[in-house]
Design an enzyme around this catalytic site. Structure first.
Site, PDB file in Angstrom:
ATOM      1  N   GLY A 111      14.461 -22.449 -35.168  1.00  0.00           N
ATOM      2  CA  GLY A 111      15.203 -21.192 -35.173  1.00  0.00           C
ATOM      3  C   GLY A 111      14.603 -20.264 -36.211  1.00  0.00           C
ATOM      4  CB  THR A 148      14.555 -30.497 -33.105  1.00  0.00           C
ATOM      5  OG1 THR A 148      13.150 -30.598 -32.970  1.00  0.00           O
ATOM      6  CG2 THR A 148      14.998 -31.180 -34.385  1.00  0.00           C
ATOM      7  CE  LYS A 206       8.583 -24.433 -31.730  1.00  0.00           C
ATOM      8  NZ  LYS A 206       9.120 -25.159 -32.917  1.00  0.00           N
ATOM      9  CB  SER A 224       8.833 -20.456 -29.578  1.00  0.00           C
ATOM     10  OG  SER A 224       9.255 -21.487 -30.420  1.00  0.00           O
ATOM     11  CE  LYS A 260      17.320 -15.746 -39.485  1.00  0.00           C
ATOM     12  NZ  LYS A 260      18.104 -16.468 -38.540  1.00  0.00           N
TER      13      LYS A 260
HETATM   14  P1  A3P Z   1      12.236 -20.929 -32.527  1.00  0.00           P
HETATM   15  O1  A3P Z   1      12.123 -21.553 -33.872  1.00  0.00           O
HETATM   16  O2  A3P Z   1      10.986 -20.302 -32.045  1.00  0.00           O
HETATM   17  O3  A3P Z   1      13.435 -19.992 -32.398  1.00  0.00           O
HETATM   18  P2  A3P Z   1      11.807 -27.650 -30.552  1.00  0.00           P
HETATM   19  O4  A3P Z   1      12.867 -28.359 -31.324  1.00  0.00           O
HETATM   20  O5  A3P Z   1      11.589 -28.224 -29.195  1.00  0.00           O
HETATM   21  O6  A3P Z   1      10.558 -27.484 -31.371  1.00  0.00           O
HETATM   22  O7  A3P Z   1      12.353 -26.187 -30.251  1.00  0.00           O
HETATM   23  C1  A3P Z   1      12.554 -25.228 -31.291  1.00  0.00           C
HETATM   24  C2  A3P Z   1      13.423 -24.142 -30.689  1.00  0.00           C
HETATM   25  O8  A3P Z   1      14.734 -24.637 -30.440  1.00  0.00           O
HETATM   26  C3  A3P Z   1      13.654 -22.966 -31.605  1.00  0.00           C
HETATM   27  O9  A3P Z   1      12.559 -22.103 -31.462  1.00  0.00           O
HETATM   28  C4  A3P Z   1      14.985 -22.400 -31.121  1.00  0.00           C
HETATM   29  O10 A3P Z   1      14.823 -21.250 -30.312  1.00  0.00           O
HETATM   30  C5  A3P Z   1      15.560 -23.519 -30.244  1.00  0.00           C
HETATM   31  N1  A3P Z   1      16.917 -23.942 -30.586  1.00  0.00           N
HETATM   32  C6  A3P Z   1      17.880 -24.250 -29.669  1.00  0.00           C
HETATM   33  N2  A3P Z   1      19.005 -24.600 -30.278  1.00  0.00           N
HETATM   34  C7  A3P Z   1      18.774 -24.530 -31.611  1.00  0.00           C
HETATM   35  C8  A3P Z   1      19.587 -24.772 -32.755  1.00  0.00           C
HETATM   36  N3  A3P Z   1      20.834 -25.193 -32.647  1.00  0.00           N
HETATM   37  N4  A3P Z   1      19.034 -24.579 -33.990  1.00  0.00           N
HETATM   38  C9  A3P Z   1      17.745 -24.161 -34.087  1.00  0.00           C
HETATM   39  N5  A3P Z   1      16.927 -23.922 -33.040  1.00  0.00           N
HETATM   40  C10 A3P Z   1      17.432 -24.108 -31.802  1.00  0.00           C
END
Ligand code: A3P
Length: 290
Positions: free
Chosen positions: A235, A9, A5, A101, A237
């Site tokens: 990302g 990704t 989080k 998150s 909401k």
């Molecule tokens: P949220 O969905 O809580 O906002 P991971 O890939 O490690 O699971 O992390 C997910 C988080 O990556 C998302 O958390 C978001 O805040 C962040 N993030 C950073 N760049 C992003 C992007 N380009 N698109 C979507 N999420 C992104």
């Protein structure tokens, strides 16, 4: 390495845009993550692991994005035994935001415990050692929510096995808002001979609220340039964290964040931009000499 989080990704996806980087082949079970060093796959052996990385050329930089490695007690030792020359890339965001998150993520995956309690209930769960099913489930949930955010503890473990020069720390908040500059620095640190100009390939999407890829017509063959964002599970909401939870978590993580600051200073790395806010208590900015 993660932790989960923090934008892993997005980083995985951006790296893929430069053909010099090659990720492990995705599997139906773990999607983009191999999760070799931290779980049962480890006992499938080295050949199994390397078979996930194929079709490289001499310049190829292979990468294994497994967000579960960072806070795993075994992963650093196991990884260094097999890959002593690897670069370790770690994304750090405010651990309070990470915890929130993660809670939203686990709720969205229909976790029955998470769906039966509020975020405040998870983080304030008091452990009296009760062994009934509900207490056990809540304890596990709280730990999984909070423990990855003890960054100094986990980072120290990686530093036991890897030289600080091999460890690349990315400020996750900066990455979220300025991904192209982070990718430029990362390519430099990894000695990439033909760096991709991410300024030209990442655009901010108002709709998504995050940076997304600008896909060239030739890449996916639909004839037009278009914007491709990460899926809806990245990302998400959701309502902002309550002030009460923010203050509780700032207090909870304060000693860990202070320790992290000391550790980063010791190894000569800059402090992440979120650190001052994370260390403000009840709205008062603590004047901290790290
Ligand atoms: P949220 O969905 O809580 O906002 P991971 O890939 O490690 O699971 O992390 C997910 C988080 O990556 C998302 O958390 C978001 O805040 C962040 N993030 C950073 N760049 C992003 C992007 N380009 N698109 C979507 N999420 C992104």
């Amino acid at each position: 390495m993660g932790p989960q989080k923090t934008g892993t990704t997005a980083l995985y996806t951006y790296l893929k845009m430069n053909p010099i980087f090659k990720s492990s082949s995705p599997s139906a079970q773990d999607f983009e993550e191999v999760q070799f060093f931290n779980n049962k796959h480890y006992f499938k052996g080295v050949d199994w692991y390397f078979s996930r990385f194929t079709d490289g050329e001499s310049e190829t930089i292979f990468y294994d994005k497994s967000a579960t490695y960072f806070d795993d007690p075994q992963a650093a030792r196991r990884a260094s035994a097999l890959l002593p020359d690897a670069h370790i890339v770690i994304l750090l965001v405010d651990p309070a935001d990470r915890a929130y998150s993660w809670y939203q993520h686990i709720k969205a995956h229909s976790d029955s415990t998470a769906n039966s309690v509020s975020f405040e209930q998870v983080i304030t769960f008091k452990d009296f050692g009760y062994q009934d099913e509900k207490s056990k489930a809540l304890r596990a949930l709280r730990n999984r929510c909070l423990h990855p955010g003890y960054y100094s503890q986990h980072l120290s473990k990686w530093l036991e096995f890897y030289h600080p020069r091999q460890i690349i720390i990315i400020d996750g908040l900066w990455f979220k808002h300025n991904p192209a500059s982070v990718m430029k620095r990362l390519q430099l640190l990894l000695g990439v001979r033909e760096p991709l100009d991410y300024e030209k390939r990442l655009v901010f999407s108002e709709w998504k609220g995050f940076f997304c890829q600008l896909v060239e017509p030739t890449t996916e063959g639909n004839g037009t340039e278009h914007v491709k964002c990460l899926g809806q599970s990245k990302g998400r909401k959701y309502p902002p964290m309550s002030k009460e939870a923010r203050n509780l978590l700032n207090r909870h993580y304060w000693p860990h964040n202070r320790q992290l600051a000391r550790l980063l200073i010791d190894i000569g790395l800059p402090l992440p931009t979120w650190m001052d806010d994370a260390m403000s208590l009840d709205g008062l900015r603590a004047s901290v000499i790290y």
